[in-house]
Scaffold this motif. Sequence first.
Motif, mmCIF file in Angstrom:
data_model
loop_
_atom_site.group_PDB
_atom_site.id
_atom_site.type_symbol
_atom_site.label_atom_id
_atom_site.label_comp_id
_atom_site.label_asym_id
_atom_site.label_seq_id
_atom_site.Cartn_x
_atom_site.Cartn_y
_atom_site.Cartn_z
ATOM 1 N N LEU A 71 -22.600 9.965 5.753
ATOM 2 C CA LEU A 71 -22.868 11.280 6.324
ATOM 3 C C LEU A 71 -21.867 12.286 5.770
ATOM 4 C CD1 LEU A 71 -23.283 10.070 10.012
ATOM 5 C CD2 LEU A 71 -25.105 10.578 8.384
ATOM 6 N N PRO A 77 -28.232 19.503 5.044
ATOM 7 C CA PRO A 77 -28.721 18.530 4.056
ATOM 8 C C PRO A 77 -28.701 19.039 2.617
ATOM 9 C CG PRO A 77 -30.102 18.480 6.005
ATOM 10 C CD PRO A 77 -29.142 19.625 6.185
ATOM 11 N N ALA A 105 -25.226 18.858 1.302
ATOM 12 C CA ALA A 105 -24.838 17.458 1.082
ATOM 13 C C ALA A 105 -25.436 16.939 -0.223
ATOM 14 C CB ALA A 105 -25.296 16.599 2.258
ATOM 15 N N GLU A 106 -26.690 17.283 -0.475
ATOM 16 C CA GLU A 106 -27.339 16.832 -1.712
ATOM 17 C C GLU A 106 -26.691 17.462 -2.938
ATOM 18 O OE1 GLU A 106 -31.775 15.787 0.052
ATOM 19 O OE2 GLU A 106 -31.527 17.661 -1.058
ATOM 20 N N VAL A 139 -30.855 13.036 0.570
ATOM 21 C CA VAL A 139 -30.625 12.531 1.921
ATOM 22 C C VAL A 139 -31.444 11.248 2.099
ATOM 23 C CG1 VAL A 139 -31.029 13.007 4.366
ATOM 24 C CG2 VAL A 139 -30.067 14.778 2.896
#
Length: 155
Positions: A48, A87, A90-91, A98
């Motif tokens: 995460l 998300p 994060a990618e 994800v």
Amino acid sequence: MTPAIKQAEKARIAFAVHSYSHDPRAESFGEEAADKLGLAQEQVFKTLLAKLDGKQLAVAVVPVNKKLDLKALATVLKAKKADMAPPAEAERATGYVVGGISPLGQKKHLPLVLDNSAQGFATIYVSAGRRGLEIELAGADLLALSQGQWGDIAR
């Protein structure tokens, strides 16, 4: 071959790659991995991304059957506050999608915390960088490769 697998190969650590047929309708990628590979959910870990103090991204690796304690993560990384990262961010930061974000082989080096519960297993399973692909390795090796640290971050 994913960047995570390449990093493990280059480091010459002991690891194994396990694949399974990913169901796009699965509600939990980590629980699906545990079920399809016949593993205890406590031994399969999800990756995460959190945002510390609204700025710095950090990686938290916790068992798939637990939740990330954001306050504990902030404390371990000496931040005032941690929130889940969007998300898309994060990618972008990891280079993975994800559901397939691996703690290894990420585009950017980010602070990483692995939940203390991983110390109870000789090996743990984390995403190898693609949905339906897991890498099995020792928690200590994951920390060495990611320059991460242990922390009590799951509840």
